[in-house]
Design a protein around this motif. Structure first.
Motif, PDB file in Angstrom:
ATOM      1  N   GLY A  28       0.802  -1.211   0.000  1.00 29.24           N
ATOM      2  CA  GLY A  28       0.000   0.000   0.000  1.00 29.24           C
ATOM      3  C   GLY A  28       0.832   1.256   0.000  1.00 29.24           C
ATOM      4  O   GLY A  28       0.486   2.255  -0.629  1.00 29.24           O
ATOM      5  N   CYS A  29       1.962   1.250   0.720  1.00 25.41           N
ATOM      6  CA  CYS A  29       2.768   2.454   0.854  1.00 25.41           C
ATOM      7  C   CYS A  29       3.702   2.685  -0.318  1.00 25.41           C
ATOM      8  O   CYS A  29       3.989   3.813  -0.677  1.00 25.41           O
ATOM      9  N   LEU A  30       4.198   1.584  -0.900  1.00 27.82           N
ATOM     10  CA  LEU A  30       5.252   1.732  -1.878  1.00 27.82           C
ATOM     11  C   LEU A  30       4.778   1.718  -3.314  1.00 27.82           C
ATOM     12  O   LEU A  30       5.340   2.377  -4.173  1.00 27.82           O
ATOM     13  N   GLY A  31       3.744   0.940  -3.581  1.00 29.07           N
ATOM     14  CA  GLY A  31       3.333   0.795  -4.963  1.00 29.07           C
ATOM     15  C   GLY A  31       4.119  -0.314  -5.638  1.00 29.07           C
ATOM     16  O   GLY A  31       5.150  -0.765  -5.168  1.00 29.07           O
ATOM     17  N   GLY A  32       3.634  -0.738  -6.823  1.00 29.87           N
ATOM     18  CA  GLY A  32       4.218  -1.875  -7.506  1.00 29.87           C
ATOM     19  C   GLY A  32       5.652  -1.701  -7.918  1.00 29.87           C
ATOM     20  O   GLY A  32       6.383  -2.673  -8.085  1.00 29.87           O
ATOM     21  N   ILE A  59      12.248  -4.936  -0.349  1.00 29.27           N
ATOM     22  CA  ILE A  59      12.109  -3.486  -0.450  1.00 29.27           C
ATOM     23  C   ILE A  59      13.304  -2.976  -1.241  1.00 29.27           C
ATOM     24  O   ILE A  59      14.450  -3.089  -0.811  1.00 29.27           O
ATOM     25  N   ARG A  60      13.074  -2.403  -2.398  1.00 31.17           N
ATOM     26  CA  ARG A  60      14.143  -2.116  -3.350  1.00 31.17           C
ATOM     27  C   ARG A  60      15.197  -1.168  -2.794  1.00 31.17           C
ATOM     28  O   ARG A  60      16.387  -1.305  -3.086  1.00 31.17           O
ATOM     29  N   CYS A  61      14.785  -0.192  -1.993  1.00 33.05           N
ATOM     30  CA  CYS A  61      15.756   0.788  -1.498  1.00 33.05           C
ATOM     31  C   CYS A  61      16.699   0.204  -0.455  1.00 33.05           C
ATOM     32  O   CYS A  61      17.656   0.863  -0.041  1.00 33.05           O
ATOM     33  N   PRO A 124      22.205  -4.729  10.639  1.00 32.13           N
ATOM     34  CA  PRO A 124      23.282  -4.510   9.676  1.00 32.13           C
ATOM     35  C   PRO A 124      24.626  -5.041  10.187  1.00 32.13           C
ATOM     36  O   PRO A 124      24.949  -4.902  11.364  1.00 32.13           O
ATOM     37  N   VAL A 125      25.377  -5.627   9.285  1.00 34.07           N
ATOM     38  CA  VAL A 125      26.771  -5.990   9.536  1.00 34.07           C
ATOM     39  C   VAL A 125      27.576  -5.201   8.517  1.00 34.07           C
ATOM     40  O   VAL A 125      27.615  -5.554   7.339  1.00 34.07           O
ATOM     41  N   TRP A 126      28.210  -4.110   8.934  1.00 32.33           N
ATOM     42  CA  TRP A 126      28.784  -3.169   7.979  1.00 32.33           C
ATOM     43  C   TRP A 126      29.918  -2.377   8.606  1.00 32.33           C
ATOM     44  O   TRP A 126      30.337  -2.671   9.726  1.00 32.33           O
ATOM     45  N   SER A 127      30.390  -1.374   7.871  1.00 37.08           N
ATOM     46  CA  SER A 127      31.388  -0.443   8.384  1.00 37.08           C
ATOM     47  C   SER A 127      30.735   0.921   8.565  1.00 37.08           C
ATOM     48  O   SER A 127      29.592   1.147   8.116  1.00 37.08           O
ATOM     49  N   ILE A 128      31.448   1.848   9.190  1.00 41.75           N
ATOM     50  CA  ILE A 128      30.909   3.200   9.357  1.00 41.75           C
ATOM     51  C   ILE A 128      30.673   3.843   7.993  1.00 41.75           C
ATOM     52  O   ILE A 128      29.657   4.520   7.776  1.00 41.75           O
ATOM     53  N   ASP A 129      31.581   3.637   7.050  1.00 41.99           N
ATOM     54  CA  ASP A 129      31.401   4.183   5.705  1.00 41.99           C
ATOM     55  C   ASP A 129      30.149   3.622   5.051  1.00 41.99           C
ATOM     56  O   ASP A 129      29.397   4.351   4.385  1.00 41.99           O
ATOM     57  N   ASP A 130      29.909   2.332   5.214  1.00 38.86           N
ATOM     58  CA  ASP A 130      28.697   1.712   4.662  1.00 38.86           C
ATOM     59  C   ASP A 130      27.449   2.348   5.274  1.00 38.86           C
ATOM     60  O   ASP A 130      26.466   2.613   4.570  1.00 38.86           O
ATOM     61  N   ARG A 131      27.495   2.584   6.567  1.00 39.52           N
ATOM     62  CA  ARG A 131      26.349   3.188   7.250  1.00 39.52           C
ATOM     63  C   ARG A 131      26.052   4.565   6.690  1.00 39.52           C
ATOM     64  O   ARG A 131      24.890   4.903   6.396  1.00 39.52           O
ATOM     65  N   GLU A 132      27.091   5.378   6.501  1.00 39.21           N
ATOM     66  CA  GLU A 132      26.897   6.721   5.960  1.00 39.21           C
ATOM     67  C   GLU A 132      26.367   6.665   4.533  1.00 39.21           C
ATOM     68  O   GLU A 132      25.481   7.434   4.154  1.00 39.21           O
ATOM     69  N   ASP A 133      26.894   5.721   3.741  1.00 35.41           N
ATOM     70  CA  ASP A 133      26.433   5.579   2.353  1.00 35.41           C
ATOM     71  C   ASP A 133      24.972   5.158   2.300  1.00 35.41           C
ATOM     72  O   ASP A 133      24.199   5.647   1.463  1.00 35.41           O
ATOM     73  N   PHE A 134      24.589   4.246   3.198  1.00 39.68           N
ATOM     74  CA  PHE A 134      23.206   3.765   3.189  1.00 39.68           C
ATOM     75  C   PHE A 134      22.228   4.906   3.445  1.00 39.68           C
ATOM     76  O   PHE A 134      21.246   5.079   2.714  1.00 39.68           O
ATOM     77  N   TRP A 135      22.492   5.686   4.486  1.00 39.03           N
ATOM     78  CA  TRP A 135      21.539   6.745   4.820  1.00 39.03           C
ATOM     79  C   TRP A 135      21.563   7.873   3.792  1.00 39.03           C
ATOM     80  O   TRP A 135      20.543   8.537   3.567  1.00 39.03           O
ATOM     81  N   GLU A 136      22.692   8.076   3.133  1.00 42.28           N
ATOM     82  CA  GLU A 136      22.738   9.039   2.046  1.00 42.28           C
ATOM     83  C   GLU A 136      21.864   8.574   0.879  1.00 42.28           C
ATOM     84  O   GLU A 136      21.081   9.343   0.327  1.00 42.28           O
ATOM     85  N   GLU A 137      21.992   7.288   0.531  1.00 45.16           N
ATOM     86  CA  GLU A 137      21.194   6.726  -0.556  1.00 45.16           C
ATOM     87  C   GLU A 137      19.712   6.644  -0.191  1.00 45.16           C
ATOM     88  O   GLU A 137      18.843   6.686  -1.063  1.00 45.16           O
ATOM     89  N   ALA A 138      19.407   6.535   1.102  1.00 40.75           N
ATOM     90  CA  ALA A 138      18.012   6.363   1.538  1.00 40.75           C
ATOM     91  C   ALA A 138      17.210   7.657   1.509  1.00 40.75           C
ATOM     92  O   ALA A 138      15.973   7.614   1.605  1.00 40.75           O
ATOM     93  N   ARG A 139      17.886   8.790   1.374  1.00 40.34           N
ATOM     94  CA  ARG A 139      17.171  10.068   1.394  1.00 40.34           C
ATOM     95  C   ARG A 139      16.091  10.112   0.315  1.00 40.34           C
ATOM     96  O   ARG A 139      16.338   9.840  -0.844  1.00 40.34           O
ATOM     97  N   GLY A 140      14.898  10.464   0.756  1.00 38.99           N
ATOM     98  CA  GLY A 140      13.787  10.593  -0.174  1.00 38.99           C
ATOM     99  C   GLY A 140      13.134   9.290  -0.566  1.00 38.99           C
ATOM    100  O   GLY A 140      12.198   9.282  -1.366  1.00 38.99           O
TER     101      GLY A 140
END
Length: 323
Positions: A28-32, A59-61, A124-140
């Motif tokens: 319902g929230c995301l659409g096809g 979830i694609r994002c 998550p099993v990641w690095s600090i850089d991965d964490r920053e990249d994820f939230w940057e990509e998640a914007r919007g």
């Protein structure tokens, strides 16, 4: 081999409902275009819970930084390419052992699990850089506001005890960080016992957990005191850790004592942490922290009683190959 949840109406019905609710809300929230059309696999008409390594999240994002996932009863462990496979699998197995501590193939508390699944909590099993990249990509995207992430494991910084602390003789950060994620469900589902909430007038709404913590700290402190009372046995001095945070750390410590993870015969963790917490065994917890011991042992909760060692139903033995 896929892990099939065994038939148990009381335990599996809420889990199936939670998975259906999650799928419905996402559609319902995301659409096809945003979520793949995937239905839960079934065996003999029953939902099947697998712990297979997946290359995509529904979830694609979620697929920007992460490239491997394990679905643990609806809660995903996620990692980027650089994360060592044995670390990734170890975390997934610890999560499974926290959810199904008796390893009978059925979640110990379906309501706690449902809270995590419905809110898309991931480990998550990641690095600090991965964490920053994820939230940057998640914007919007949907993921920006709809990803539950209460803690992380860092493959290049945290303590790891592959095979468990009893075998390795060293501490495993998964015991803390994965529990911080799972415990979110305990706070929400049983607020009278584990809640850490405030009233409209910013007063603590008492629960068994907060009562126990206030006793352990020698008083109810809304901010970190310059010095805890001499008779306190829980003294966390991190200025960034507010009352909620203090309670979450305290829940972790009492659980570790209760199921024996801090025993000096296993690791030096309790000795190393004595300035913060030095109640090392279940017997000491019963004697020192009466309220906490009662909370964990005398209210018929299906809390973990065995130390997770990353070997859930022997799944990890066949899942660490890079092939």
């Amino acid at each position: 081999m896929p892990l099939v949840v065994r038939e148990n109406v009381r335990k599996t019905a809420p889990l199936a409902f939670a998975l259906l609710l999650l799928a419905s809300s996402l559609t319902g929230c995301l659409g096809g275009d945003d979520i793949e059309d995937k239905k839960p696999e079934e065996e003999n008409g029953k939902p099947e819970v697998t712990m297979q390594i997946l290359t995509e999240h529904p979830i694609r994002c979620m697929n920007t930084v992460f490239d491997k996932f394990i679905n643990v009863f609806g809660v995903y462990v996620a990692a980027p390419e650089e994360a060592p496979l044995d670390y990734f699998n170890h975390t997934a197995n610890v999560l499974a052992q926290y959810i199904d501590n008796d390893e009978d193939g059925v979640p110990d508390d379906p309501a706690v699990l449902a809270h995590l699944v419905e809110r898309n909590f991931i480990v998550p099993v990641w690095s600090i850089d991965d964490r920053e990249d994820f939230w940057e990509e998640a914007r919007g995207t949907y993921c920006e506001d709809n990803t539950g992430m209460a803690a992380s494991m860092y493959y290049n910084g945290d303590d790891w005890a592959i095979g468990g602390i009893e075998e390795a003789g060293t501490w495993d950060g998964n015991l803390e960080e994965v529990w911080h994620i799972v415990s979110v469900g305990w706070y929400a589902v049983y607020p009278e016992y584990f809640g850490v909430e405030f009233s409209d007038s910013d007063e603590v709404i008492p629960s068994n957990l907060t009562d126990a913590m206030d006793a352990a700290r020698g008083g109810q402190f809304m901010s970190i005191p310059d010095e805890y009372p001499e008779d306190a046995w829980y003294a966390y001095y991190d200025d960034t850790c507010d009352y909620h945070c203090q309670a979450h750390e305290y829940f972790y410590w009492i659980l570790m004592s209760n199921f024996g993870a801090l025993d000096s015969s296993l690791t030096t963790k309790c000795e190393d942490s004595k300035d913060e917490w030095n109640v090392c065994t279940k017997a000491e917890l019963e004697q020192t922290d009466v309220i906490a011991f009662d909370l964990l042992n005398n209210h018929d909760f299906n809390l973990p009683t065995n130390i997770p060692d990353g070997s859930y139903m022997n799944f990890n033995e066949n899942n660490n190959s890079d092939d």
